[in-house]
Design a protein around this motif. Structure first.
Motif, PDB file in Angstrom:
ATOM      1  N   VAL A 163      -1.409  53.284   6.339  1.00  0.00           N
ATOM      2  CA  VAL A 163      -2.653  53.530   5.527  1.00  0.00           C
ATOM      3  C   VAL A 163      -3.973  53.142   5.562  1.00  0.00           C
ATOM      4  N   ARG A 164      -3.255  52.059   4.609  1.00  0.00           N
ATOM      5  CA  ARG A 164      -4.528  51.372   3.768  1.00  0.00           C
ATOM      6  C   ARG A 164      -4.902  50.642   5.338  1.00  0.00           C
ATOM      7  N   SER A 165      -3.573  49.607   6.077  1.00  0.00           N
ATOM      8  CA  SER A 165      -4.453  49.443   7.124  1.00  0.00           C
ATOM      9  C   SER A 165      -5.192  50.304   7.979  1.00  0.00           C
ATOM     10  N   ARG A 166      -4.912  51.464   8.716  1.00  0.00           N
ATOM     11  CA  ARG A 166      -6.148  52.138   9.104  1.00  0.00           C
ATOM     12  C   ARG A 166      -7.050  52.202   8.294  1.00  0.00           C
ATOM     13  N   GLY A 167      -7.215  52.466   7.142  1.00  0.00           N
ATOM     14  CA  GLY A 167      -8.773  52.667   6.479  1.00  0.00           C
ATOM     15  C   GLY A 167      -9.192  51.330   6.533  1.00  0.00           C
ATOM     16  N   GLU A 168      -8.667  50.138   6.468  1.00  0.00           N
ATOM     17  CA  GLU A 168      -9.873  49.144   6.525  1.00  0.00           C
ATOM     18  C   GLU A 168      -9.901  48.770   7.845  1.00  0.00           C
ATOM     19  N   GLN A 169      -9.554  48.736   9.141  1.00  0.00           N
ATOM     20  CA  GLN A 169      -9.968  49.421  10.433  1.00  0.00           C
ATOM     21  C   GLN A 169     -11.342  50.049  11.082  1.00  0.00           C
ATOM     22  N   GLU A 170     -11.352  50.929  10.566  1.00  0.00           N
ATOM     23  CA  GLU A 170     -11.732  52.341  10.638  1.00  0.00           C
ATOM     24  C   GLU A 170     -13.635  51.638   9.503  1.00  0.00           C
ATOM     25  N   LYS A 171     -13.304  51.707   8.646  1.00  0.00           N
ATOM     26  CA  LYS A 171     -14.552  50.735   7.386  1.00  0.00           C
ATOM     27  C   LYS A 171     -15.121  49.856   8.857  1.00  0.00           C
ATOM     28  N   LYS A 172     -13.977  48.607   9.445  1.00  0.00           N
ATOM     29  CA  LYS A 172     -14.679  47.891  10.111  1.00  0.00           C
ATOM     30  C   LYS A 172     -15.248  48.254  11.401  1.00  0.00           C
ATOM     31  N   MET A 173     -15.087  48.953  12.173  1.00  0.00           N
ATOM     32  CA  MET A 173     -14.696  49.927  13.114  1.00  0.00           C
ATOM     33  C   MET A 173     -16.636  50.500  12.643  1.00  0.00           C
ATOM     34  N   ARG A 174     -16.441  51.106  11.570  1.00  0.00           N
ATOM     35  CA  ARG A 174     -17.917  51.510  11.578  1.00  0.00           C
ATOM     36  C   ARG A 174     -19.174  50.226  10.937  1.00  0.00           C
ATOM     37  N   GLN A 175     -19.079  49.795  11.091  1.00  0.00           N
ATOM     38  CA  GLN A 175     -19.736  48.680  10.045  1.00  0.00           C
ATOM     39  C   GLN A 175     -19.800  47.650  11.825  1.00  0.00           C
ATOM     40  N   LEU A 176     -19.463  47.810  12.426  1.00  0.00           N
ATOM     41  CA  LEU A 176     -18.902  47.576  13.878  1.00  0.00           C
ATOM     42  C   LEU A 176     -20.375  47.881  14.686  1.00  0.00           C
ATOM     43  N   GLU A 177     -19.541  48.913  14.657  1.00  0.00           N
ATOM     44  CA  GLU A 177     -20.932  50.412  15.800  1.00  0.00           C
ATOM     45  C   GLU A 177     -22.402  50.377  14.835  1.00  0.00           C
ATOM     46  N   GLN A 178     -22.532  49.511  13.753  1.00  0.00           N
ATOM     47  CA  GLN A 178     -23.503  50.401  12.617  1.00  0.00           C
ATOM     48  C   GLN A 178     -24.141  48.656  13.116  1.00  0.00           C
ATOM     49  N   ARG A 179     -23.312  47.414  13.763  1.00  0.00           N
ATOM     50  CA  ARG A 179     -24.575  46.123  13.624  1.00  0.00           C
ATOM     51  C   ARG A 179     -24.438  46.007  15.433  1.00  0.00           C
ATOM     52  N   ILE A 180     -23.937  46.737  16.017  1.00  0.00           N
ATOM     53  CA  ILE A 180     -24.060  47.095  17.393  1.00  0.00           C
ATOM     54  C   ILE A 180     -25.898  47.899  17.806  1.00  0.00           C
ATOM     55  N   LYS A 181     -25.472  49.449  17.047  1.00  0.00           N
ATOM     56  CA  LYS A 181     -27.110  49.428  17.859  1.00  0.00           C
ATOM     57  C   LYS A 181     -28.116  49.010  17.023  1.00  0.00           C
ATOM     58  N   GLN A 182     -27.719  48.155  15.903  1.00  0.00           N
ATOM     59  CA  GLN A 182     -29.281  47.516  15.889  1.00  0.00           C
ATOM     60  C   GLN A 182     -29.613  46.725  16.198  1.00  0.00           C
ATOM     61  N   GLN A 183     -28.731  45.871  17.419  1.00  0.00           N
ATOM     62  CA  GLN A 183     -28.768  44.744  18.526  1.00  0.00           C
ATOM     63  C   GLN A 183     -28.880  44.938  19.556  1.00  0.00           C
ATOM     64  N   LEU A 184     -28.089  46.727  19.473  1.00  0.00           N
ATOM     65  CA  LEU A 184     -28.743  47.103  21.058  1.00  0.00           C
ATOM     66  C   LEU A 184     -30.273  47.959  21.377  1.00  0.00           C
ATOM     67  N   ASP A 185     -30.726  48.189  20.103  1.00  0.00           N
ATOM     68  CA  ASP A 185     -31.738  48.551  19.765  1.00  0.00           C
ATOM     69  C   ASP A 185     -32.911  47.901  20.014  1.00  0.00           C
ATOM     70  N   MET A 186     -32.834  46.572  19.222  1.00  0.00           N
ATOM     71  CA  MET A 186     -33.384  45.368  19.334  1.00  0.00           C
ATOM     72  C   MET A 186     -34.198  44.663  20.691  1.00  0.00           C
ATOM     73  N   THR A 187     -32.836  45.125  21.325  1.00  0.00           N
ATOM     74  CA  THR A 187     -32.904  44.469  22.816  1.00  0.00           C
ATOM     75  C   THR A 187     -33.545  45.098  23.556  1.00  0.00           C
ATOM     76  N   LEU A 188     -33.236  47.150  23.131  1.00  0.00           N
ATOM     77  CA  LEU A 188     -34.024  47.865  24.081  1.00  0.00           C
ATOM     78  C   LEU A 188     -35.656  48.109  24.183  1.00  0.00           C
ATOM     79  N   SER A 189     -35.743  47.518  22.711  1.00  0.00           N
ATOM     80  CA  SER A 189     -37.401  47.551  21.342  1.00  0.00           C
ATOM     81  C   SER A 189     -38.124  46.421  22.666  1.00  0.00           C
ATOM     82  N   LYS A 190     -37.834  45.096  23.232  1.00  0.00           N
ATOM     83  CA  LYS A 190     -38.112  44.629  23.790  1.00  0.00           C
ATOM     84  C   LYS A 190     -38.703  44.661  24.984  1.00  0.00           C
ATOM     85  N   ASN A 191     -37.787  45.743  25.743  1.00  0.00           N
ATOM     86  CA  ASN A 191     -38.580  45.674  26.779  1.00  0.00           C
ATOM     87  C   ASN A 191     -38.723  47.307  27.328  1.00  0.00           C
TER      88      ASN A 191
END
Length: 302
Positions: free
Chosen positions: A109-137
Motif C-alpha cells: 500500500v505504501r509503495s503504491r501510494g509513492e508510485q502514484e505520487k510520482k506518476m502525478r508529478q510526472l504527469e504535470q511535468r510532461i504536460k508542462q513540457q508539451l505545452d511549451m513545445t506546442l506553444s513554440k509552433n
C-alpha cells in the motif's frame, strides 16, 4: 369384660408426597452445551491469533482443495515446527510464507501510494513540457486536444490520437508525420529521467485495411506504428532498454465503442508502468501467491 390383650394392633403408615425421579438426561444436555461453548470460544481464539496470510491460505484450500492434493506433501508445504503450521514466524503457513501477510500488505500500500505520487508529478511535468513545445509552433497548437493523459491501474497512460483532418501517420502507413515525430521525441526525452519501464501499443479503427501486401491487416499496421513510435522516442534520447513491451492491438480496444470506425480509435498509447504492472508483464500475468520456504531436514527421532 373382654380381654384387651387379644385385640389386634393396627399400624397406620402415612406416605408423604414427593417429586418423581427425573434421571440424568439434563446432565447430558448440559454437558453438550458446555462442550459446544468451549468449541466456539476455541474457534474464536484461533481465528483471532492467526495471521491474515494463513487465513487466506485456509480459504484458498477450501476453494481449490485439488491444488493441494496435486502438489503433495502435508498441507501446502513442510513445517519446521513440531506443531504443523506453527513456528516462530506467524506468517508461515505450513512451511509457506504468505505474500499476503500484514507487513507485506502494508508495504505494498505504501509503495503504491509513492508510485502514484510520482506518476502525478510526472504527469504535470510532461504536460508542462508539451505545452511549451506546442506553444513554440503555431501549427502544433492544434494538436493539444489530440494528446490525452490519464491514470490507469497499470500506470500513467499517454495517448496520441488521430483526428479526422489531423492524422498522426501517413495514410495507410506507419511512417509518423513531422508533428508526430516531434511529440514522440519530446515524450522520450522526458521519460528517460524516470526509473519505470514503458509499454507502447498501437491501435487502429475497424475499417478493413486495403493497402500493403497479402495478409497485411490492421494487426500488422498497428504493430508497425507502435514500433515506429518506439524508434522516434529513442531518437529523442530515451534509452531503448526502458521499453518493456511493444504491441499492436488492431481494432480490438476502441476508445469510441459506440463507433468503432471513428478516427479517434487510431492512436498510440504509451503507458509508464508501475512496478506491479512490470512484474505482471515479465511473468505473462502469472504471479505466485506464496513463496516456498525450503523445509529444514528432519532429524531421526522427530
Amino acid at each position: 369384660m373382654a380381654d384387651e390383650s387379644q385385640r389386634p394392633i393396627v399400624v397406620k403408615k402415612i406416605k408423604k408426597g414427593g417429586h418423581g425421579h427425573h434421571g440424568g438426561a439434563w446432565k447430558i444436555a448440559y454437558a453438550d452445551f458446555v462442550t459446544a461453548m468451549m468449541a466456539f470460544f476455541l474457534l474464536m481464539w484461533l481465528l483471532g491469533s492467526t495471521s491474515s496470510g494463513i487465513l487466506a491460505g485456509i480459504s484458498d484450500y477450501f476453494r481449490t482443495p485439488l491444488k493441494t492434493a496435486l502438489q503433495g506433501g502435508e498441507g501446502t508445504g513442510a513445517s519446521t515446527s513440531v506443531i504443523k503450521g506453527g513456528g516462530t514466524d506467524l506468517t508461515k503457513s505450513t512451511g509457506v510464507v504468505a505474500k499476503g501477510s500484514p507487513r507485506e500488505q502494508t508495504e505494498k500500500v505504501r509503495s503504491r501510494g509513492e508510485q502514484e505520487k510520482k506518476m502525478r508529478q510526472l504527469e504535470q511535468r510532461i504536460k508542462q513540457q508539451l505545452d511549451m513545445t506546442l506553444s513554440k509552433n503555431e501549427a502544433l497548437k492544434a494538436l493539444e486536444n489530440q494528446i490525452r493523459m490519464e491514470m490507469t491501474p497499470d500506470g500513467l497512460r499517454i495517448m496520441i490520437i488521430d483526428e479526422q483532418n489531423r492524422p498522426m501517420f501517413q495514410s495507410g502507413g506507419f511512417v509518423p508525420l513531422d508533428h508526430t515525430r516531434l511529440i514522440l521525441q519530446q515524450i522520450g526525452r522526458e521519460l528517460n529521467g524516470i526509473d519505470n519501464h514503458i509499454s507502447i501499443s498501437g491501435h487502429t479503427d475497424a475499417n478493413r485495411f486495403s493497402g500493403g501486401g497479402a495478409g497485411y491487416t490492421n494487426w500488422e499496421l498497428s504493430a508497425d506504428r507502435a514500433n515506429a513510435a518506439r524508434r522516434e522516442m529513442v531518437a529523442g534520447g530515451m534509452a531503448d532498454e526502458k521499453v518493456l513491451r511493444v504491441v499492436g492491438l488492431g481494432a480490438a480496444d476502441p476508445i469510441n465503442k459506440q463507433n468503432v470506425f471513428s478516427s479517434e480509435n487510431r492512436r498510440i498509447a504509451i503507458v509508464i508502468l508501475t512496478k506491479e504492472a512490470e512484474e505482471r508483464i515479465r511473468t505473462d500475468g502469472v504471479s505466485d501467491q506464496t513463496e516456498q520456504v525450503p523445509a529444514a531436514p528432519v532429524k531421526e527421532g522427530q
